[in-house]
Design an enzyme around this catalytic site. Structure first.
Site, PDB file in Angstrom:
ATOM      1  N   CYS A  87      51.825  30.593   2.331  1.00  0.00           N
ATOM      2  CA  CYS A  87      51.824  31.289   1.050  1.00  0.00           C
ATOM      3  C   CYS A  87      53.229  31.811   0.731  1.00  0.00           C
ATOM      4  CB  CYS A  87      50.773  32.392   1.045  1.00  0.00           C
ATOM      5  SG  CYS A  87      50.371  33.005  -0.619  1.00  0.00           S
ATOM      6  N   HIS A 196      45.673  29.842   3.216  1.00  0.00           N
ATOM      7  CA  HIS A 196      45.845  30.716   4.382  1.00  0.00           C
ATOM      8  C   HIS A 196      45.001  30.278   5.585  1.00  0.00           C
ATOM      9  CE1 HIS A 196      48.176  34.117   2.629  1.00  0.00           C
ATOM     10  NE2 HIS A 196      47.711  33.611   1.503  1.00  0.00           N
ATOM     11  N   GLU A 198      45.364  31.222   8.586  1.00  0.00           N
ATOM     12  CA  GLU A 198      45.179  32.360   9.499  1.00  0.00           C
ATOM     13  C   GLU A 198      43.973  33.208   9.129  1.00  0.00           C
ATOM     14  OE1 GLU A 198      47.639  34.302   6.240  1.00  0.00           O
ATOM     15  OE2 GLU A 198      47.067  32.318   6.956  1.00  0.00           O
TER      16      GLU A 198
END
Length: 228
Positions: A87, A196, A198
């Site tokens: 990002c 994302h 994560e």
């Protein structure tokens, strides 16, 4: 000795803790790196996480790309250091010249936050070697400046060289050219993506566990590659 993966924090970074958690889930040791330092602490790879570095006051990622730690990242990448930008981290890598193109305001000028399907277009990079080509993964996307753009010749080269790593499936959330969600450097060691991974490492907190594959991929890459 465990693999050490650095996670950078800038003023305005939001997802450094999440990225460090993903590194731990993958079986590596997260190492906190500060934007104002010139020391990568001999890490084996680097994650540039998401957020709003310096408040995105100039242009998303532009100020952060000039931080002292990024000079070290650029030098490390030139020697083969694996680097992942997520990002805002993707924006920073583009601004630093480590990846081509730029990230601009979303097509409809709205902040977009939703779970998003991605197709793995290249499973030969340092961060995608654990996937198979055309595999689809589900991860969150959340951005206001996530529209990937590049000159026509650059887009043509990215496609021809297989450097499009991820592509949006089932709808393009921000109007990115050719549904591009992530790209890689020429040697495949540097990867950036807007969604994302994560936030998709545990079903308790995310829509899937498939994002963990990026972090386990780099461990496999490092285990099979000579030290940079």
């Amino acid at each position: 000795m465990s693999t050490r993966i650095g996670v950078i924090t800038f003023p305005g970074t939001l997802d450094d803790v999440d990225a460090s958690r993903a590194v731990r889930y993958a079986g590596a040791e997260p190492v906190a790196l500060w934007h104002g330092d010139h020391d990568l602490q001999e890490v084996d790879a680097v994650v540039v996480p998401g957020g709003f570095s310096y408040g995105d006051y100039l242009r998303a990622g532009a100020i952060a790309s000039l931080a002292p730690i990024m000079r070290e990242v650029v030098e490390g990448a030139a020697k083969g250091l694996p680097v992942l930008g997520i990002c805002n981290g993707f924006q920073i890598l583009c601004e630093a010249g480590l990846l081509p193109g730029a990230l601009t305001r979303n097509e409809k000028l709205h902040f977009v936050c939703r779970d998003q399907k991605l197709r793995v277009e290249n499973a030969d990079t340092a961060w995608t070697s654990g996937f198979t080509r055309d595999e689809e993964i589900l991860v969150p996307v959340k951005n206001a400046e996530g529209r990937f753009v590049a000159a026509p010749d650059t887009l043509k080269a990215l496609e021809a060289e297989g450097r499009v790593v991820f592509r949006y499936v089932g709808g393009n959330p921000n109007g990115s050219a050719a549904d591009i969600a992530g790209v890689a450097s020429e040697n495949g060691r540097v990867v950036g993506l807007m969604p994302h991974p994560e936030h998709a490492i545990d079903l308790l907190t995310g829509p899937s566990e498939q994002g963990l594959g990026l972090f386990t991929s780099v461990l496999g890459t490092l285990a099979g590659a000579p030290a940079a």
